[in-house]
Design a protein around this motif. Structure first.
Motif, PDB file in Angstrom:
ATOM      1  N   UNK A  76       0.798  -1.216   0.000  1.00 24.67           N
ATOM      2  CA  UNK A  76       0.000   0.000   0.000  1.00 24.67           C
ATOM      3  C   UNK A  76       0.829   1.264   0.000  1.00 24.67           C
ATOM      4  N   UNK A  77       2.153   1.130   0.093  1.00 24.85           N
ATOM      5  CA  UNK A  77       3.036   2.288   0.079  1.00 24.85           C
ATOM      6  C   UNK A  77       3.374   2.597  -1.379  1.00 24.85           C
ATOM      7  N   UNK A  78       2.491   3.348  -2.008  1.00 25.78           N
ATOM      8  CA  UNK A  78       2.575   3.587  -3.445  1.00 25.78           C
ATOM      9  C   UNK A  78       3.375   4.859  -3.701  1.00 25.78           C
ATOM     10  N   UNK A  79       4.418   4.792  -4.522  1.00 22.36           N
ATOM     11  CA  UNK A  79       5.204   5.993  -4.830  1.00 22.36           C
ATOM     12  C   UNK A  79       4.309   7.119  -5.337  1.00 22.36           C
ATOM     13  N   UNK A  80       4.627   8.331  -4.902  1.00 20.46           N
ATOM     14  CA  UNK A  80       3.836   9.471  -5.302  1.00 20.46           C
ATOM     15  C   UNK A  80       2.671   9.768  -4.388  1.00 20.46           C
ATOM     16  N   UNK A  81       2.495   8.944  -3.372  1.00 21.28           N
ATOM     17  CA  UNK A  81       1.452   9.190  -2.372  1.00 21.28           C
ATOM     18  C   UNK A  81       2.102   9.294  -0.995  1.00 21.28           C
ATOM     19  N   UNK A  82       1.311   9.728  -0.021  1.00 20.13           N
ATOM     20  CA  UNK A  82       1.787   9.792   1.361  1.00 20.13           C
ATOM     21  C   UNK A  82       1.340   8.584   2.167  1.00 20.13           C
ATOM     22  N   UNK A  83       0.777   7.593   1.502  1.00 19.16           N
ATOM     23  CA  UNK A  83       0.231   6.431   2.205  1.00 19.16           C
ATOM     24  C   UNK A  83       1.338   5.634   2.875  1.00 19.16           C
ATOM     25  N   UNK A  84       1.092   5.238   4.138  1.00 20.35           N
ATOM     26  CA  UNK A  84       2.050   4.394   4.845  1.00 20.35           C
ATOM     27  C   UNK A  84       1.607   2.933   4.841  1.00 20.35           C
ATOM     28  N   UNK A  85       0.369   2.686   4.385  1.00 19.81           N
ATOM     29  CA  UNK A  85      -0.128   1.311   4.301  1.00 19.81           C
ATOM     30  C   UNK A  85      -1.343   1.295   3.379  1.00 19.81           C
ATOM     31  N   UNK A  86      -1.979   0.135   3.263  1.00 16.72           N
ATOM     32  CA  UNK A  86      -3.118   0.013   2.370  1.00 16.72           C
ATOM     33  C   UNK A  86      -4.279   0.907   2.752  1.00 16.72           C
ATOM     34  N   UNK A  87      -4.522   1.041   4.047  1.00 15.15           N
ATOM     35  CA  UNK A  87      -5.600   1.916   4.492  1.00 15.15           C
ATOM     36  C   UNK A  87      -5.342   3.357   4.058  1.00 15.15           C
ATOM     37  N   UNK A  88      -4.102   3.798   4.219  1.00 13.19           N
ATOM     38  CA  UNK A  88      -3.761   5.151   3.815  1.00 13.19           C
ATOM     39  C   UNK A  88      -3.913   5.359   2.322  1.00 13.19           C
ATOM     40  N   UNK A  89      -3.579   4.326   1.546  1.00 10.45           N
ATOM     41  CA  UNK A  89      -3.717   4.431   0.096  1.00 10.45           C
ATOM     42  C   UNK A  89      -5.192   4.527  -0.293  1.00 10.45           C
ATOM     43  N   UNK A  90      -6.035   3.712   0.312  1.00  8.19           N
ATOM     44  CA  UNK A  90      -7.468   3.800   0.048  1.00  8.19           C
ATOM     45  C   UNK A  90      -7.972   5.193   0.391  1.00  8.19           C
ATOM     46  N   UNK A  91      -7.548   5.693   1.532  1.00 10.91           N
ATOM     47  CA  UNK A  91      -8.001   7.023   1.957  1.00 10.91           C
ATOM     48  C   UNK A  91      -7.637   8.091   0.919  1.00 10.91           C
ATOM     49  N   UNK A  92      -6.394   8.072   0.448  1.00 13.12           N
ATOM     50  CA  UNK A  92      -5.974   9.068  -0.543  1.00 13.12           C
ATOM     51  C   UNK A  92      -6.799   8.962  -1.814  1.00 13.12           C
ATOM     52  N   UNK A  93      -6.997   7.746  -2.305  1.00 12.27           N
ATOM     53  CA  UNK A  93      -7.803   7.558  -3.513  1.00 12.27           C
ATOM     54  C   UNK A  93      -9.232   8.035  -3.290  1.00 12.27           C
TER      55      UNK A  93
END
Length: 246
Positions: A56-73
């Motif tokens: 979930x730590x996708x380059x170009x985002x501030x996500x620290x895990x999958x939950x954070x990535x979902x939140x950003x999207x």
């Protein structure tokens, strides 16, 4: 009072509990509150991102895990804070069910039983207590831990646990997010073990979700130990536990 002077502090999601099930349950809950086109795009983007970066730590985002990535999207598709909160809590209600499936690292129960002979085993998670007992039962870890702390509020909330156990002896913090799980322990002089997921070739702090500012600062710290999966760390942790006996 335990007579064991070593303490292992484990994170939950992404460390002893593996799988995208809870994150997907979170995303599906958000999608239900969005217009159909936005919901479809959100889930498609999530699938693509997690396929390339399972942590979930996708380059170009501030996500620290999958939950954070979902939140950003989700925010980019118009999800409100109320929607995010409701969907998150609903996803935890489904934890360890077919709607939010999880699994344990290979051999975890046996490893914890061996480690517990010489260490206090502490579970510390930012997740609420909802279905944590059921999840631990599914993972084969009922009664595996001496203490279970939920809604910890890491990183700052980890200090209270460190206050309790550092005076007893050596502490090793184990987790998949440097900023939340390990940096507070490192700052206090404890040892750290990072589960890097699929990014073992990246510097520990950055791989664990540190921001670009962190990466450029003195807070970018390589952990004492690191491996792609927790089971790869079992021998290292057992060696750490045995060190004072040598």
């Amino acid at each position: 009072m335990s007579t064991r002077t070593n303490t292992l502090v484990f994170d939950f999601d992404g460390t002893i509990s593996l799988g995208h099930g809870p994150v997907l349950a979170y995303a599906n809950g958000i999608a239900e509150a969005l217009p159909a086109d936005s919901a479809t795009t959100l889930l498609d983007e999530l699938a693509t991102g997690l396929a390339a970066h399972p942590s979930g730590r996708v380059p170009g985002t501030d996500a620290i895990d999958g939950y954070g990535y979902v939140r950003e999207l989700a925010i980019t598709h118009g999800a409100t804070e109320d929607t995010l909160s409701t969907a998150y809590l609903a996803s935890r209600e489904r934890l360890a069910t077919l709607d939010a499936a999880i699994s344990a690292p290979d051999g975890l129960a046996a490893f914890l039983a061996e480690a517990r002979a010489s260490a206090n085993l502490i579970l510390a998670t930012n997740a609420p207590a909802t279905r944590i007992p059921e999840a631990l039962e599914l993972l084969g870890l009922t009664d595996a831990f001496d203490e279970i702390h939920t809604s910890v509020g890491k990183p700052a909330g980890l200090d209270a646990i460190l206050d309790r156990w550092l005076p007893e002896g050596r502490v090793l913090a184990i987790g998949d997010v440097w900023t939340n799980d390990l940096e507070p322990a490192h700052r206090r002089g404890a040892s750290t073990a990072l589960v890097t997921g699929t990014l073992p070739d990246v510097d520990g702090a950055v791989a664990a979700g540190a921001s670009d500012d962190d990466a450029a600062s003195e807070r970018t710290i390589t952990p004492d130990f690191a491996a792609a999966t927790l089971d790869e760390l079992y021998p290292v942790i057992l060696d750490w536990l045995a060190w004072e006996l040598r």
